[in-house]
Write a protein that holds these residues in place. Structure first.
Motif, PDB file in Angstrom:
ATOM      1  N   LEU A 157      23.388  14.193  -3.991  1.00  0.00           N
ATOM      2  CA  LEU A 157      24.433  15.143  -3.583  1.00  0.00           C
ATOM      3  C   LEU A 157      25.508  15.094  -4.668  1.00  0.00           C
ATOM      4  O   LEU A 157      26.383  14.232  -4.643  1.00  0.00           O
ATOM      5  N   THR A 158      25.402  15.969  -5.659  1.00  0.00           N
ATOM      6  CA  THR A 158      26.341  15.876  -6.785  1.00  0.00           C
ATOM      7  C   THR A 158      27.095  17.188  -6.973  1.00  0.00           C
ATOM      8  O   THR A 158      26.509  18.196  -7.385  1.00  0.00           O
ATOM      9  N   PRO A 159      28.402  17.203  -6.693  1.00  0.00           N
ATOM     10  CA  PRO A 159      29.179  18.396  -7.016  1.00  0.00           C
ATOM     11  C   PRO A 159      29.451  18.434  -8.524  1.00  0.00           C
ATOM     12  O   PRO A 159      29.855  17.425  -9.097  1.00  0.00           O
ATOM     13  N   VAL A 160      29.178  19.572  -9.136  1.00  0.00           N
ATOM     14  CA  VAL A 160      29.383  19.677 -10.592  1.00  0.00           C
ATOM     15  C   VAL A 160      30.652  20.475 -10.846  1.00  0.00           C
ATOM     16  O   VAL A 160      30.803  21.592 -10.342  1.00  0.00           O
ATOM     17  N   GLU A 161      31.575  19.875 -11.613  1.00  0.00           N
ATOM     18  CA  GLU A 161      32.856  20.548 -11.858  1.00  0.00           C
ATOM     19  C   GLU A 161      32.739  21.511 -13.021  1.00  0.00           C
ATOM     20  O   GLU A 161      31.888  21.339 -13.903  1.00  0.00           O
ATOM     21  N   THR A 162      33.633  22.518 -13.060  1.00  0.00           N
ATOM     22  CA  THR A 162      33.631  23.481 -14.171  1.00  0.00           C
ATOM     23  C   THR A 162      34.125  22.773 -15.428  1.00  0.00           C
ATOM     24  O   THR A 162      34.943  21.844 -15.354  1.00  0.00           O
ATOM     25  N   LYS A 170      40.460  20.797 -11.928  1.00  0.00           N
ATOM     26  CA  LYS A 170      39.083  21.302 -12.075  1.00  0.00           C
ATOM     27  C   LYS A 170      38.549  21.842 -10.754  1.00  0.00           C
ATOM     28  O   LYS A 170      38.918  21.368  -9.687  1.00  0.00           O
ATOM     29  N   THR A 171      37.702  22.852 -10.842  1.00  0.00           N
ATOM     30  CA  THR A 171      37.081  23.381  -9.619  1.00  0.00           C
ATOM     31  C   THR A 171      35.570  23.120  -9.684  1.00  0.00           C
ATOM     32  O   THR A 171      35.036  22.840 -10.767  1.00  0.00           O
ATOM     33  N   ILE A 172      34.949  23.226  -8.529  1.00  0.00           N
ATOM     34  CA  ILE A 172      33.508  22.936  -8.480  1.00  0.00           C
ATOM     35  C   ILE A 172      32.730  24.204  -8.820  1.00  0.00           C
ATOM     36  O   ILE A 172      32.972  25.264  -8.240  1.00  0.00           O
ATOM     37  N   SER A 173      31.844  24.100  -9.778  1.00  0.00           N
ATOM     38  CA  SER A 173      31.076  25.297 -10.179  1.00  0.00           C
ATOM     39  C   SER A 173      29.820  25.426  -9.316  1.00  0.00           C
ATOM     40  O   SER A 173      29.436  26.493  -8.911  1.00  0.00           O
ATOM     41  N   HIS A 174      29.155  24.304  -9.041  1.00  0.00           N
ATOM     42  CA  HIS A 174      27.998  24.338  -8.154  1.00  0.00           C
ATOM     43  C   HIS A 174      27.696  22.940  -7.637  1.00  0.00           C
ATOM     44  O   HIS A 174      28.327  21.963  -8.060  1.00  0.00           O
ATOM     45  N   LEU A 175      26.734  22.890  -6.701  1.00  0.00           N
ATOM     46  CA  LEU A 175      26.369  21.602  -6.105  1.00  0.00           C
ATOM     47  C   LEU A 175      24.896  21.360  -6.375  1.00  0.00           C
ATOM     48  O   LEU A 175      24.064  22.238  -6.169  1.00  0.00           O
ATOM     49  N   LEU A 176      24.604  20.156  -6.830  1.00  0.00           N
ATOM     50  CA  LEU A 176      23.190  19.813  -7.033  1.00  0.00           C
ATOM     51  C   LEU A 176      22.750  18.961  -5.865  1.00  0.00           C
ATOM     52  O   LEU A 176      23.415  17.978  -5.522  1.00  0.00           O
ATOM     53  N   ILE A 177      21.689  19.361  -5.223  1.00  0.00           N
ATOM     54  CA  ILE A 177      21.239  18.609  -4.060  1.00  0.00           C
ATOM     55  C   ILE A 177      19.738  18.341  -4.165  1.00  0.00           C
ATOM     56  O   ILE A 177      18.971  19.221  -4.569  1.00  0.00           O
ATOM     57  N   LEU A 190      23.305  24.799  -5.615  1.00  0.00           N
ATOM     58  CA  LEU A 190      23.892  25.595  -4.530  1.00  0.00           C
ATOM     59  C   LEU A 190      25.285  26.095  -4.878  1.00  0.00           C
ATOM     60  O   LEU A 190      26.024  25.463  -5.650  1.00  0.00           O
ATOM     61  N   ASP A 191      25.659  27.165  -4.200  1.00  0.00           N
ATOM     62  CA  ASP A 191      26.968  27.779  -4.350  1.00  0.00           C
ATOM     63  C   ASP A 191      28.049  26.832  -3.802  1.00  0.00           C
ATOM     64  O   ASP A 191      27.807  26.124  -2.826  1.00  0.00           O
ATOM     65  N   PRO A 192      29.270  26.791  -4.411  1.00  0.00           N
ATOM     66  CA  PRO A 192      30.293  25.853  -3.912  1.00  0.00           C
ATOM     67  C   PRO A 192      30.673  26.084  -2.449  1.00  0.00           C
ATOM     68  O   PRO A 192      31.096  25.152  -1.769  1.00  0.00           O
ATOM     69  N   SER A 193      30.514  27.340  -1.932  1.00  0.00           N
ATOM     70  CA  SER A 193      30.881  27.582  -0.520  1.00  0.00           C
ATOM     71  C   SER A 193      29.984  26.773   0.428  1.00  0.00           C
ATOM     72  O   SER A 193      30.403  26.354   1.503  1.00  0.00           O
ATOM     73  N   ILE A 194      28.746  26.519  -0.004  1.00  0.00           N
ATOM     74  CA  ILE A 194      27.831  25.724   0.826  1.00  0.00           C
ATOM     75  C   ILE A 194      28.297  24.261   0.845  1.00  0.00           C
ATOM     76  O   ILE A 194      28.124  23.545   1.840  1.00  0.00           O
ATOM     77  N   TYR A 195      28.935  23.848  -0.263  1.00  0.00           N
ATOM     78  CA  TYR A 195      29.441  22.473  -0.338  1.00  0.00           C
ATOM     79  C   TYR A 195      30.464  22.216   0.775  1.00  0.00           C
ATOM     80  O   TYR A 195      30.481  21.143   1.374  1.00  0.00           O
ATOM     81  N   ASP A 196      31.297  23.236   1.058  1.00  0.00           N
ATOM     82  CA  ASP A 196      32.304  23.093   2.131  1.00  0.00           C
ATOM     83  C   ASP A 196      31.634  22.743   3.449  1.00  0.00           C
ATOM     84  O   ASP A 196      32.046  21.833   4.153  1.00  0.00           O
ATOM     85  N   SER A 197      30.573  23.523   3.762  1.00  0.00           N
ATOM     86  CA  SER A 197      29.938  23.289   5.064  1.00  0.00           C
ATOM     87  C   SER A 197      29.214  21.947   5.069  1.00  0.00           C
ATOM     88  O   SER A 197      29.123  21.294   6.108  1.00  0.00           O
ATOM     89  N   ILE A 198      28.748  21.493   3.912  1.00  0.00           N
ATOM     90  CA  ILE A 198      28.108  20.157   3.827  1.00  0.00           C
ATOM     91  C   ILE A 198      29.145  19.066   4.088  1.00  0.00           C
ATOM     92  O   ILE A 198      28.921  18.107   4.819  1.00  0.00           O
ATOM     93  N   LEU A 199      30.358  19.278   3.515  1.00  0.00           N
ATOM     94  CA  LEU A 199      31.436  18.299   3.716  1.00  0.00           C
ATOM     95  C   LEU A 199      31.846  18.246   5.183  1.00  0.00           C
ATOM     96  O   LEU A 199      32.059  17.176   5.735  1.00  0.00           O
TER      97      LEU A 199
END
Ligand SMILES: Nc1ncnc2c1ncn2[C@@H]1O[C@H](COP(=O)(O)OP(=O)(O)OP(=O)(O)O)[C@@H](O)[C@H]1O
Length: 478
Positions: A157-162, A170-177, A190-199
């Motif tokens: 579960l790795t959020p990748v920053e811009t 920095k903002t999150i560009s995408h999530l690697l899962i 995955l799209d960063p909006s999906i990261y919110d729901s994962i959190l």
């Protein structure tokens, strides 16, 4: 007991950890006991389909419980929708308890909506609107869909920053899962909006999740059972690692009520006519009014889904207690509502005999207009004999965890059968307090006698009021 934790052996810290004390539960834990918590079901003999003399916390009232169990079977077989039942009998003869036991027997999949008739009268909402909402809450819909999903145990579960930072950081560009199943594994971007729901769902590595391929909705299924022995005590639900490929078609079943669909679709951005979309918006706050037009639109869509086999209608139970409080307008509305193709089973209860129908000058049995009474299946409840009262009190004392000595319990049972069961039930808590103030856990005869003198029952208070009225009229006539 004092315990010490071993010092860490990896050498990262040499300081001794503080001793940990075992926390013992406080001996007297205060538990909230509800009026019907001793009732766990209707107590039916599965072989004869008759109510047992004593079962599932219920005592006596055999005919009423047997009749209620037949209604439960009819609800399960879906041959009861649009009909109404009336539980009629003197106060404290277990009408509410029977209705609750029916809901236990029906299980979680079938909606059970309790309503007290006086709740219908609100200064803000029309009474027919309150009834309509309750009706729609009591109609469930089991939506079965086959969806394209990615499912597996989370391995990464790795959020990748811009790379370029804005002024605000920095903002999150995408999530690697990473997702793993018994057959294979896959890494998704995955799209960063999906990261919110994962959190929000607190998904961690080791959890089993699925992500809907076309909408990106994430659902945490549970913790992978590989980790089941990690802790001695776990609150989590453990699920096996999914079989098959990571990307697959999955049958998803969701239970919603028509009222949930009304609310979800009343949002301005809700796309009408799409049940999947409606279901996914259930958590959204209510923004606009639910109108009749919106409801008929939803009915139309729901009917289409039922016809195409995607959804199954689950008519539940709407329980209206103290039905004599409803007025003639409510009853007229109910005739029509009960005739609609999507209607739940309505269970009424009342302890009134012949009384005035609200909004009419006429008297009628139970305060219910004859046209309505004609459509009801009536289940009478009877007064209890002394033995039954004794048994019910024994169930209650067990549920409330109180102890009486023999003489005290004899007196309480006598009070219950001579005065009223409710009065005796209400004396249990103050009698316990009397005993406790004297440093005793067991309630004795003196405690019960004291409480019967301190608190009046209904008939005694009526007698006192009548005497006072008589004295006043005598004084005025002199
Ligand atoms: N047959 C029974 N077995 C076990 N407990 C019972 C039984 N009948 C009543 N009780 C208990 O007695 C109390 C009063 O019963 P309940 O509230 O169901 O009566 P009711 O008929 O709905 O009364 P009312 O007409 O005043 O609303 C509750 O705590 C209920 O659980």
């Amino acid at each position: 007991m004092d315990m010490e934790i071993d010092e860490p052996t990896n050498g990262t810290s040499s300081s001794r950890l503080a001793p940990i004390e075992e926390v013992k539960p406080t001996p007297k834990q205060i538990k909230r006991i509800a009026a019907h918590s001793h009732v766990k079901g209707l107590g039916i003999d599965t072989e004869t389909n008759e109510a047992l003399p004593e079962g599932a916390g219920f005592v006596g009232q055999i005919a009423a419980r047997t009749a209620a169990s037949i209604i439960v079977d009819m609800i399960r077989m879906k041959s009861m929708a649009g009909r109404a039942v009336l539980l009629a009998g003197p106060p404290a003869t277990g009408k509410t308890a029977i209705a609750l036991a029916m809901s236990h027997e029906l299980g979680d999949g079938v909606p059970f909506v309790p309503l007290v008739a006086s709740e219908v009268f609100s200064s803000e909402v029309k009474k027919t609107e309150v009834l309509m909402r309750s009706f729609r809450r009591a109609i469930g819909l089991r939506v079965k869909e086959t969806k394209d999903v990615y499912e597996g145990e989370v391995t990464e579960l790795t959020p990748v920053e811009t790379s370029e930072s804005s002024g605000l950081g920095k903002t999150i560009s995408h999530l690697l899962i990473g997702l793993k199943t018994a057959k294979g594994s896959k890494q998704l971007k995955l799209d960063p909006s999906i990261y919110d729901s994962i959190l929000k769902q607190r998904v961690e590595v080791g959890d089993v999740i699925y992500i809907e391929a076309n909408s990106g909705i994430v659902k945490r299924v549970g913790r992978c059972d590989v980790y089941a022995s990690e802790f001695d005590l776990e609150a989590d639900e453990f699920v096996p690692m999914p079989k098959g490929d990571v990307r697959k078609s999955k049958d998803i079943v969701q239970n919603v009520s028509l009222h949930d669909l009304d609310l979800a679709n009343s949002r301005p951005q809700g796309r009408q006519g799409d049940v999947t979309n409606i279901v996914s918006q259930l958590m959204a706050p209510k923004k606009t009014e639910v109108t009749d037009r919106l409801r008929s639109e939803i009915n139309k869509v729901v009917n289409e889904y039922i016809e195409s086999g995607v959804a199954e209608l689950m008519p539940g139970v709407l329980f209206i207690d103290e039905v004599h409080m409803l007025d003639v307008e409510c009853f007229t509305y109910l005739y029509r509502a009960l005739e609609s193709p999507m209607a739940p089973v309505v269970v009424f209860a009342t302890n009134r005999g012949t009384t005035t129908v609200r909004g009419l000058d006429d008297k009628a049995p139970h305060g219910i207009p004859p046209e309505m009474l004609d459509r009801l299946m009536i289940i009478p409840t009877m007064k209890y004999n002394e033995e039954d009262v004794r048994k019910i009190l024994a169930h209650r004392t067990e549920a409330e965890n109180v102890q009486f000595d023999e003489k005290a319990f004899d007196l309480l049972s006598r009070v219950g059968s001579e005065k009223s069961l409710r009065y005796a039930l209400q004396l249990i808590a103050p009698a316990r307090l009397c005993a406790q103030t004297c440093g005793r856990e067991i309630i004795d005869l003196g405690d019960v006698e004291r409480c019967t003198k301190l608190f009046m029952d209904r008939s005694e208070s009526l007698l006192k009021a009548e005497e006072a009225q008589k004295r006043l009229t005598e004084k005025n006539s002199k």
